[in-house]
Design an enzyme around this catalytic site. Sequence first.
Site, PDB file in Angstrom:
ATOM      1  N   ASP A   1      -2.807   5.405  -3.168  1.00  0.00           N
ATOM      2  CA  ASP A   1      -3.143   6.386  -2.126  1.00  0.00           C
ATOM      3  C   ASP A   1      -1.944   7.272  -1.816  1.00  0.00           C
ATOM      4  O   ASP A   1      -2.079   8.248  -1.072  1.00  0.00           O
ATOM      5  CB  ASP A   1      -3.591   5.672  -0.844  1.00  0.00           C
ATOM      6  CG  ASP A   1      -5.070   5.345  -0.878  1.00  0.00           C
ATOM      7  OD1 ASP A   1      -5.768   5.838  -1.783  1.00  0.00           O
ATOM      8  OD2 ASP A   1      -5.529   4.585   0.001  1.00  0.00           O
TER       9      ASP A   1
ATOM     10  N   ASP B   1     -14.348   1.612  -5.049  1.00  0.00           N
ATOM     11  CA  ASP B   1     -13.234   1.277  -4.160  1.00  0.00           C
ATOM     12  C   ASP B   1     -13.354  -0.163  -3.659  1.00  0.00           C
ATOM     13  O   ASP B   1     -14.404  -0.817  -3.788  1.00  0.00           O
ATOM     14  CB  ASP B   1     -13.268   2.261  -2.976  1.00  0.00           C
ATOM     15  CG  ASP B   1     -11.910   2.478  -2.337  1.00  0.00           C
ATOM     16  OD1 ASP B   1     -10.985   1.688  -2.588  1.00  0.00           O
ATOM     17  OD2 ASP B   1     -11.788   3.446  -1.553  1.00  0.00           O
ATOM     18  N   MET B   2     -12.302  -0.675  -3.049  1.00  0.00           N
ATOM     19  CA  MET B   2     -12.287  -2.034  -2.467  1.00  0.00           C
ATOM     20  C   MET B   2     -11.139  -2.046  -1.472  1.00  0.00           C
ATOM     21  O   MET B   2      -9.987  -2.089  -1.865  1.00  0.00           O
ATOM     22  CB  MET B   2     -12.039  -3.023  -3.617  1.00  0.00           C
ATOM     23  CG  MET B   2     -12.288  -4.470  -3.305  1.00  0.00           C
ATOM     24  SD  MET B   2     -10.806  -5.390  -2.963  1.00  0.00           S
ATOM     25  CE  MET B   2     -11.441  -7.045  -2.901  1.00  0.00           C
ATOM     26  N   ASN B   3     -11.480  -1.968  -0.181  1.00  0.00           N
ATOM     27  CA  ASN B   3     -10.454  -1.621   0.801  1.00  0.00           C
ATOM     28  C   ASN B   3      -9.947  -2.735   1.694  1.00  0.00           C
ATOM     29  O   ASN B   3      -9.302  -2.453   2.696  1.00  0.00           O
ATOM     30  CB  ASN B   3     -10.954  -0.471   1.678  1.00  0.00           C
ATOM     31  CG  ASN B   3     -10.750   0.864   0.978  1.00  0.00           C
ATOM     32  OD1 ASN B   3      -9.638   1.223   0.644  1.00  0.00           O
ATOM     33  ND2 ASN B   3     -11.834   1.573   0.716  1.00  0.00           N
TER      34      ASN B   3
ATOM     35  N   LYS C   1     -16.318   6.365  -8.491  1.00  0.00           N
ATOM     36  CA  LYS C   1     -15.058   5.757  -8.020  1.00  0.00           C
ATOM     37  C   LYS C   1     -15.437   4.520  -7.223  1.00  0.00           C
ATOM     38  O   LYS C   1     -16.079   4.614  -6.185  1.00  0.00           O
ATOM     39  CB  LYS C   1     -14.296   6.749  -7.144  1.00  0.00           C
ATOM     40  CG  LYS C   1     -13.013   6.201  -6.531  1.00  0.00           C
ATOM     41  CD  LYS C   1     -12.323   7.294  -5.722  1.00  0.00           C
ATOM     42  CE  LYS C   1     -11.146   6.781  -4.920  1.00  0.00           C
ATOM     43  NZ  LYS C   1     -10.632   7.820  -4.008  1.00  0.00           N
TER      44      LYS C   1
ATOM     45  N   TRP D   1       0.843  -1.189   0.000  1.00  0.00           N
ATOM     46  CA  TRP D   1       0.000   0.000   0.000  1.00  0.00           C
ATOM     47  C   TRP D   1       0.889   1.254   0.000  1.00  0.00           C
ATOM     48  O   TRP D   1       1.886   1.311   0.706  1.00  0.00           O
ATOM     49  CB  TRP D   1      -0.906  -0.004   1.253  1.00  0.00           C
ATOM     50  CG  TRP D   1      -1.724   1.245   1.364  1.00  0.00           C
ATOM     51  CD1 TRP D   1      -2.865   1.539   0.691  1.00  0.00           C
ATOM     52  CD2 TRP D   1      -1.428   2.385   2.176  1.00  0.00           C
ATOM     53  NE1 TRP D   1      -3.305   2.791   1.024  1.00  0.00           N
ATOM     54  CE2 TRP D   1      -2.442   3.340   1.941  1.00  0.00           C
ATOM     55  CE3 TRP D   1      -0.408   2.706   3.066  1.00  0.00           C
ATOM     56  CZ2 TRP D   1      -2.481   4.582   2.566  1.00  0.00           C
ATOM     57  CZ3 TRP D   1      -0.425   3.945   3.696  1.00  0.00           C
ATOM     58  CH2 TRP D   1      -1.465   4.863   3.442  1.00  0.00           C
TER      59      TRP D   1
ATOM     60  N   ASP E   1     -15.685   8.850   0.185  1.00  0.00           N
ATOM     61  CA  ASP E   1     -16.257   8.073   1.277  1.00  0.00           C
ATOM     62  C   ASP E   1     -16.951   8.969   2.320  1.00  0.00           C
ATOM     63  O   ASP E   1     -16.505  10.086   2.575  1.00  0.00           O
ATOM     64  CB  ASP E   1     -15.089   7.316   1.931  1.00  0.00           C
ATOM     65  CG  ASP E   1     -15.537   6.201   2.832  1.00  0.00           C
ATOM     66  OD1 ASP E   1     -16.750   6.070   3.057  1.00  0.00           O
ATOM     67  OD2 ASP E   1     -14.663   5.458   3.296  1.00  0.00           O
TER      68      ASP E   1
HETATM   69  C1  DGJ Z   1      -9.125   4.202  -0.201  1.00  0.00           C
HETATM   70  C2  DGJ Z   1      -8.971   5.031  -1.434  1.00  0.00           C
HETATM   71  O1  DGJ Z   1      -7.833   4.684  -2.121  1.00  0.00           O
HETATM   72  C3  DGJ Z   1      -8.997   6.492  -1.038  1.00  0.00           C
HETATM   73  O2  DGJ Z   1      -8.749   7.286  -2.169  1.00  0.00           O
HETATM   74  C4  DGJ Z   1     -10.300   6.817  -0.416  1.00  0.00           C
HETATM   75  O3  DGJ Z   1     -11.323   6.657  -1.361  1.00  0.00           O
HETATM   76  C5  DGJ Z   1     -10.538   5.906   0.777  1.00  0.00           C
HETATM   77  N1  DGJ Z   1     -10.361   4.526   0.449  1.00  0.00           N
HETATM   78  C6  DGJ Z   1     -11.910   6.123   1.338  1.00  0.00           C
HETATM   79  O4  DGJ Z   1     -12.202   5.248   2.339  1.00  0.00           O
END
Ligand code: DGJ
Length: 753
Positions: A554, A484-486, A482, A205, A373
């Site tokens: 990020d 996302d997938m965190n 956008k 990351w 978010d």
């Molecule tokens: C991870 C993304 O990469 C960020 O740009 C942002 O959207 C956050 N998640 C939001 O939780």
Amino acid sequence: MIVALPQRRATGSASIDWTAATRELHLRNDWISYALAVLENGALGQLYIGPALARGSSYRHLVPDEFHGFSNRLGEPVALEYPTAGSGDYRVPAVAVDHADGSTVLDLRYLGHRIVRGKPTIDGLPATYAEDEDEATTLEVDLRDEPSRVIVTLSYTIFRDVPAIARSARIRNDGTVALRLRCAMSASLDLPDADWDLIHLSGTWARERHVRTRRLELGRQSISSPRGSSGHQHNPFLALRRADTVEDRGEAIGVSLVYSGNFLAEAEVEPFGTARLRIGIDPETFAWILEPGAGFATPEAVIVYSDAGLGALSEAYHRLYRQRLARGAWRDRLRPVLVNNWEGTYFDFTEERLLAMAAVARDVGIELFVLDDGWFGRRDSDNSSLGDWFVDRRKLPNGIDGLARRVEALGLRFGLWIEPEMVSEQSELFAAHPDWAIGIPGRTRTEGRQQYVLDMARPEVVDHLFAVLSGILGSAPISYVKWDMNRYITEPYSPSLPAERQGEFFHRYVLGVYALYERLVGAFPEILFESCAGGGGRFDPGLLAFAPQAWTSDQTDAIERLAIQWGTSLAYPLSSMGAHVSAVPNHQVGRITPLATRAAVAFFGVFGYELDTTALTDDERHEVQEHVDFYKAHRDVLQQGRFLRLRSPFEGDRNETAWMAVSDDARRAVVGYYQVLNRPVPGRDRLRLRGLDRRLSYRVSTWPAGTDQRARASDGLRGGDELMQAGLILAASREEGVRRGDFWARLFVVEAE
Ligand code: DGJ
């Protein structure tokens, strides 16, 4: 048609020839040949991949003719197209099965082939495509294991306009009993020597896709992802290059997988000195039951061969992925300059605050306002509400629609962040459907970022998400999403699958993601989708087929971004790389870099901002406006031009980076030069450009204008030959050198007269 690479041998066609007498197949275009032959034992052998060879000749002798099959020559490193284990080839296989009796051998023999114009699709999976039948030619070869009646169909598409071949395989059970597929690679390539350096893109990351280079060694060397997505750690891409290969010279071979889930990319060198490359779904986390009559399609692998350096290898991927993998209305459109509120506000915003940011954004020329978010459920931090995709009226009393309309009234487009694949434990969705969160009954679910992953292998989950998300996207003027997938998947298991099919879980998850993307993209063809996974955790060709751009990382620090964007460019085009200017001190590394440097790095990608625009001083606003104007003036080149790497941030003392984007007609280029730390007494450096026309005269101007006298010495009319052979003057006087300071950038605009 794909805008072709500068052509060196212009027949302008892609051909596939079958010579019955010698049982050979020859795929060829203006750059490359790929030759195969049916060996005497019926196996499909690999003869050649490299620069184009003459049509009509036989290359069969490239396989030793005394070879009669592995039973006679145990362990001989014969080059094969889709190798199997257990009958004398001890290298890594392309395909492996468990038969009903527990045995594992497959003996694949040629059955027949077809040559078709154009390129067929792959069911349920993204793939490169041809827009008309002349752009590509496809070969499908059927191989059969007689005892089990397993049929393997290998598919090869050669494109007319790029030195690339797309490969995939389909495995079908024509027998009468079920079997388990344990390994099904997309491509396997046997190279006659192992004298290569192996390049891969690795990191974690906030430092994704750094270029790693190592000597290819005896034995196996691999990268993979077991995480459920392609991951921050490794990218589904490998390249081999000769020791003397540089950006504009020398041999290189790339393999890239059009897939977003668990993958394996591996090279094996055996003691005879040959090298096998294979790429596909990671066999460690995969098994698929094939009932009689059922088939399995692998994702597609794209092989590029270059004898003109790593630069040409990358350019082939750029062209193919931008023009014949990306799809939809936004494929060829210039992308808007955006501002995203994430680093500007995180979860702490109100409608009024967002509108104030949007108003400044409009004033400086930004075109799209993206709400990240925190707009849904009761999401004031990252520990709740994922899955509750209804607006939080405490923050947005007029809903998404009200906000979007007011943003549009300001003259901007509106975009929205979603994270469809996730659910928070604190959410209405989790309370209603706890079983939709991936986990194994009776075991603890591992949390990541206080959230769980939804079981996308279940069609009802995909249906639910489509219903809810299409409701939101249809309810307001939303121009951009956008996605996302965190977090990664843990405790992989789906109660929707029987015990013997749990090995299918990870792939079915990815198929579910693709199905949801396909439906949303189909329902909202005008929306520009940007993929994201905690930054660049799923930056892969699979998602590019749905979302033509991705949030690269990020990491928004300009200096860190040099390495990330350079590495990403090995396989991915500028039009796919989201790149934003953020505030200083930078939120990831605390570094303070000049605003112009941050812009000069982010220009090389899909440009935008990631900060609170209302916090900009008047001077900064003025500067930002100039930056946005500059980008708009050159974004055709910066998004769709050729991208050429000049000086690597991974080489030498890692203090410099230089790259350029140049229009296809070579009449306009933007060159970026970046210096990390300032050094005393600068030398008399010149930067040699590439991709220009040596017969043309170019007007060179520096950006920002008027700051560096010697750099201005480059300004004026210069021949293309001079710019490429002598180079641009980078030297500064001693005083100016001092003024540069650290984290310094200069751009040069080079325009033909
Ligand atoms: C991870 C993304 O990469 C960020 O740009 C942002 O959207 C956050 N998640 C939001 O939780």
